[in-house]
Design a protein around this motif. Structure first.
Motif, PDB file in Angstrom:
ATOM      1  N   GLY A 115       0.348  -1.115   0.191  1.00 45.72           N
ATOM      2  CA  GLY A 115       0.004   0.387   0.066  1.00 45.72           C
ATOM      3  C   GLY A 115       0.860   1.016   0.207  1.00 45.72           C
ATOM      4  N   GLN A 116       2.407   0.793  -0.023  1.00 48.25           N
ATOM      5  CA  GLN A 116       2.969   2.186   0.602  1.00 48.25           C
ATOM      6  C   GLN A 116       3.080   2.136  -0.943  1.00 48.25           C
ATOM      7  OE1 GLN A 116       3.322   4.237   2.970  1.00 48.25           O
ATOM      8  NE2 GLN A 116       1.682   2.978   3.694  1.00 48.25           N
ATOM      9  N   PRO A 117       4.161   3.334  -1.414  1.00 50.98           N
ATOM     10  CA  PRO A 117       4.424   3.562  -3.059  1.00 50.98           C
ATOM     11  C   PRO A 117       5.515   3.449  -3.300  1.00 50.98           C
ATOM     12  CG  PRO A 117       3.619   6.313  -1.560  1.00 50.98           C
ATOM     13  CD  PRO A 117       3.483   4.981  -0.898  1.00 50.98           C
ATOM     14  N   GLY A 118       6.439   2.873  -2.039  1.00 50.29           N
ATOM     15  CA  GLY A 118       8.003   2.577  -2.963  1.00 50.29           C
ATOM     16  C   GLY A 118       7.443   1.318  -2.336  1.00 50.29           C
ATOM     17  N   HIS A 119       5.989   0.329  -2.477  1.00 49.27           N
ATOM     18  CA  HIS A 119       5.796  -0.624  -2.417  1.00 49.27           C
ATOM     19  C   HIS A 119       5.550  -1.412  -4.071  1.00 49.27           C
ATOM     20  CE1 HIS A 119       3.817  -5.333  -1.520  1.00 49.27           C
ATOM     21  NE2 HIS A 119       5.225  -5.306  -2.905  1.00 49.27           N
ATOM     22  N   PHE A 120       6.140  -1.590  -5.676  1.00 46.23           N
ATOM     23  CA  PHE A 120       5.388  -1.802  -6.300  1.00 46.23           C
ATOM     24  C   PHE A 120       4.875  -3.479  -7.122  1.00 46.23           C
ATOM     25  CE2 PHE A 120       5.755  -2.236 -11.435  1.00 46.23           C
ATOM     26  CZ  PHE A 120       5.127  -1.493 -11.824  1.00 46.23           C
ATOM     27  N   ARG A 121       4.488  -3.458  -6.892  1.00 49.13           N
ATOM     28  CA  ARG A 121       3.477  -4.525  -7.581  1.00 49.13           C
ATOM     29  C   ARG A 121       2.660  -5.016  -9.718  1.00 49.13           C
ATOM     30  NH1 ARG A 121      -1.303  -8.022  -6.001  1.00 49.13           N
ATOM     31  NH2 ARG A 121      -0.563 -10.218  -5.235  1.00 49.13           N
ATOM     32  N   ALA A 122       4.445  -5.719  -9.776  1.00 46.15           N
ATOM     33  CA  ALA A 122       3.963  -5.427 -11.106  1.00 46.15           C
ATOM     34  C   ALA A 122       2.184  -6.466 -11.829  1.00 46.15           C
ATOM     35  CB  ALA A 122       5.130  -6.150 -11.894  1.00 46.15           C
ATOM     36  N   ALA A 123       2.139  -7.459 -10.752  1.00 51.84           N
ATOM     37  CA  ALA A 123       1.051  -7.892 -11.661  1.00 51.84           C
ATOM     38  C   ALA A 123      -0.512  -7.666 -11.299  1.00 51.84           C
ATOM     39  CB  ALA A 123       0.956  -9.271 -10.387  1.00 51.84           C
ATOM     40  N   ASP A 124       0.058  -5.875 -10.559  1.00 57.87           N
ATOM     41  CA  ASP A 124      -0.970  -5.152 -10.299  1.00 57.87           C
ATOM     42  C   ASP A 124      -1.793  -4.070 -11.545  1.00 57.87           C
ATOM     43  OD1 ASP A 124      -1.562  -6.644  -8.592  1.00 57.87           O
ATOM     44  OD2 ASP A 124      -1.231  -4.269  -7.147  1.00 57.87           O
ATOM     45  N   MET A 125      -0.791  -4.403 -12.303  1.00 56.12           N
ATOM     46  CA  MET A 125      -0.422  -2.981 -13.426  1.00 56.12           C
ATOM     47  C   MET A 125      -1.093  -4.047 -14.783  1.00 56.12           C
ATOM     48  SD  MET A 125       0.738  -0.621 -11.364  1.00 56.12           S
ATOM     49  CE  MET A 125       1.462  -0.500  -9.727  1.00 56.12           C
ATOM     50  N   GLU A 144      -4.830 -18.112  -7.782  1.00 56.58           N
ATOM     51  CA  GLU A 144      -6.209 -17.460  -7.845  1.00 56.58           C
ATOM     52  C   GLU A 144      -6.724 -16.018  -8.034  1.00 56.58           C
ATOM     53  OE1 GLU A 144      -7.519 -17.399  -3.987  1.00 56.58           O
ATOM     54  OE2 GLU A 144      -8.438 -19.552  -3.568  1.00 56.58           O
ATOM     55  N   GLU A 145      -5.113 -14.894  -8.571  1.00 58.11           N
ATOM     56  CA  GLU A 145      -5.614 -14.371  -9.580  1.00 58.11           C
ATOM     57  C   GLU A 145      -4.802 -14.292 -10.799  1.00 58.11           C
ATOM     58  OE1 GLU A 145      -3.128 -10.882  -7.244  1.00 58.11           O
ATOM     59  OE2 GLU A 145      -2.954 -12.094  -5.381  1.00 58.11           O
ATOM     60  N   GLY A 146      -4.279 -15.593 -10.777  1.00 58.61           N
ATOM     61  CA  GLY A 146      -3.889 -15.617 -12.047  1.00 58.61           C
ATOM     62  C   GLY A 146      -2.291 -16.091 -12.534  1.00 58.61           C
ATOM     63  N   ASN A 147      -1.826 -16.522 -13.456  1.00 57.37           N
ATOM     64  CA  ASN A 147      -0.673 -17.136 -13.826  1.00 57.37           C
ATOM     65  C   ASN A 147       0.578 -15.646 -13.857  1.00 57.37           C
ATOM     66  OD1 ASN A 147       1.911 -17.709 -14.975  1.00 57.37           O
ATOM     67  ND2 ASN A 147       1.034 -18.468 -16.675  1.00 57.37           N
ATOM     68  N   PRO A 148       1.076 -16.112 -12.770  1.00 59.02           N
ATOM     69  CA  PRO A 148       2.400 -14.707 -12.304  1.00 59.02           C
ATOM     70  C   PRO A 148       3.500 -15.010 -13.368  1.00 59.02           C
ATOM     71  CG  PRO A 148       2.751 -17.001 -10.553  1.00 59.02           C
ATOM     72  CD  PRO A 148       1.482 -17.468 -11.802  1.00 59.02           C
ATOM     73  N   HIS A 149       3.916 -15.745 -13.918  1.00 57.00           N
ATOM     74  CA  HIS A 149       5.116 -15.988 -14.985  1.00 57.00           C
ATOM     75  C   HIS A 149       5.030 -15.293 -16.506  1.00 57.00           C
ATOM     76  CE1 HIS A 149       5.839 -18.819 -12.439  1.00 57.00           C
ATOM     77  NE2 HIS A 149       4.417 -19.611 -12.543  1.00 57.00           N
ATOM     78  N   PHE A 150       4.696 -14.340 -15.959  1.00 53.44           N
ATOM     79  CA  PHE A 150       4.246 -12.487 -17.450  1.00 53.44           C
ATOM     80  C   PHE A 150       5.658 -12.426 -17.539  1.00 53.44           C
ATOM     81  CE2 PHE A 150       3.050 -10.919 -13.179  1.00 53.44           C
ATOM     82  CZ  PHE A 150       3.540  -9.718 -13.439  1.00 53.44           C
ATOM     83  N   ASN A 151       6.935 -13.050 -16.833  1.00 55.38           N
ATOM     84  CA  ASN A 151       8.999 -12.051 -17.477  1.00 55.38           C
ATOM     85  C   ASN A 151       8.618 -12.603 -18.509  1.00 55.38           C
ATOM     86  OD1 ASN A 151       8.230 -14.669 -15.634  1.00 55.38           O
ATOM     87  ND2 ASN A 151       9.857 -14.963 -16.455  1.00 55.38           N
ATOM     88  N   THR A 152       7.953 -13.702 -19.138  1.00 49.67           N
ATOM     89  CA  THR A 152       8.181 -14.538 -20.327  1.00 49.67           C
ATOM     90  C   THR A 152       6.812 -13.783 -21.766  1.00 49.67           C
ATOM     91  OG1 THR A 152       6.374 -16.163 -19.835  1.00 49.67           O
ATOM     92  CG2 THR A 152       8.518 -16.985 -19.659  1.00 49.67           C
TER      93      THR A 152
END
Length: 308
Positions: A115-125, A144-152
């Motif tokens: 919740g802080q600006p210094g915490h960036f959660r890429a899956a939320d974008m 449950e949110e989806g496949n997190p392996h979007f690094n590919t």
């Protein structure tokens, strides 16, 4: 005598005050010019941060690129790095859930809490693919949110690059314009390289992968995933499942891909019985990479498939 002592004492105080003032003048510009101390959970995120941050970001990567980022321990060195961080970049969607929350608690750094600006959660974008861990039995994690392996997927990383540039600009406003310029340039290079590589691959390719960590290749390369070496997420390949794959795919052509840290036995079985070539590929660039390292990794993935 008393006057001399008083004057000497006063002189020492003046010298001390002057020294403090001089130090303040010296340190103030240095602090103003100081960049962001960024900690990224994976080397893919680290590469984006280095490219966008340039000289204004010092980046440390926690997960070794030759390890499965699901299964790490919250090491004291992780906590020490997070304690000093201005910004934490994580993949999210459950990828680091087994170790990152403990490392954050041990760091006691409010700036990088959720919740802080210094915490960036890429899956939320970005929008995630549905995870196969949500269907049927599995022995490990359920995303449950989806496949997190979007690094590919370089196209999704392009979206993340823009969001990361904006966030870095919020934290270091003096360089906000520079961060956004570099983020936009990074996003364009990712998209252009993805398009160029996709044009080189023979259309209609079939691939078998070990886990869902290479599923996002379907998003930008002309490939279709037709099977998994795991009979279910988290379950190692079994002889029965591999024989079933051979039966289903007999008489077809394709390629078997798996991560370098995954066991090769299942892939080798398909190679022997189907004649499909197999390739062990990295999932992330080297830990100290910038964007060039990730672009080279994209090339490795694409060139593991038949070319036009």
């Amino acid at each position: 005598m008393f006057f001399r002592k008083t004057r000497t004492r006063s002189t020492r105080w003046l010298i001390a005050i002057g020294a403090l003032a001089l130090n303040a003048l010296i340190l103030a510009p240095a602090q103003a010019a100081a960049g962001l101390n960024v900690v990224a959970t994976t080397s893919t995120l680290g590469a984006l941060a280095r490219e966008i941050g340039g000289d204004q970001a010092e980046v440390r990567v926690l997960a070794p690129p030759d390890r499965d980022a699901h299964y790490l321990d919250a090491r004291p060195s992780f906590m020490a790095a997070l304690r000093r961080a201005d910004m934490l970049l994580e993949i999210g969607a459950g990828l680091e859930e087994g170790w990152l929350p403990a490392a954050q608690r041990g760091a006691s750094n409010r700036a990088i809490n959720s919740g802080q600006p210094g915490h960036f959660r890429a899956a939320d974008m970005i929008e995630l693919r549905r995870s196969i861990t949500m269907d049927g039995p599995n022995m490990g994690h359920v995303h449950e949110e989806g496949n997190p392996h979007f690094n590919t997927d370089p196209r999704r990383l392009a979206e993340i690059a823009i969001a990361l540039g904006e966030r870095m600009g919020q934290l270091h406003s003096d360089h906000a314009d520079t961060f956004m310029e570099r983020a936009e340039r990074t996003a364009n290079r990712l998209r252009e390289h993805a398009e160029a590589l996709a044009d080189r691959v023979e259309p209609g390719q079939h691939i078998v992968v070990y886990h869902e960590d290479l599923d996002y290749l379907e998003e930008w390369l002309p490939v279709e995933i037709v099977g998994y070496l795991e009979p279910a997420p988290g379950i190692p390949p079994t002889a029965r499942h591999l024989r079933s794959l051979v039966s289903d795919l007999e008489g077809t052509e394709g390629t078997v891909l798996y991560a370098e840290f995954q066991p090769p036995r299942g892939a080798e079985f398909l190679e022997r019985n189907l004649g499909w070539p197999t390739h062990a590929v990295p999932l992330d660039p080297p830990a100290d990479s910038g964007l060039e390292g990730y672009l080279e990794l994209m090339t490795t993935w694409a060139e593991s498939l038949p070319q036009r």
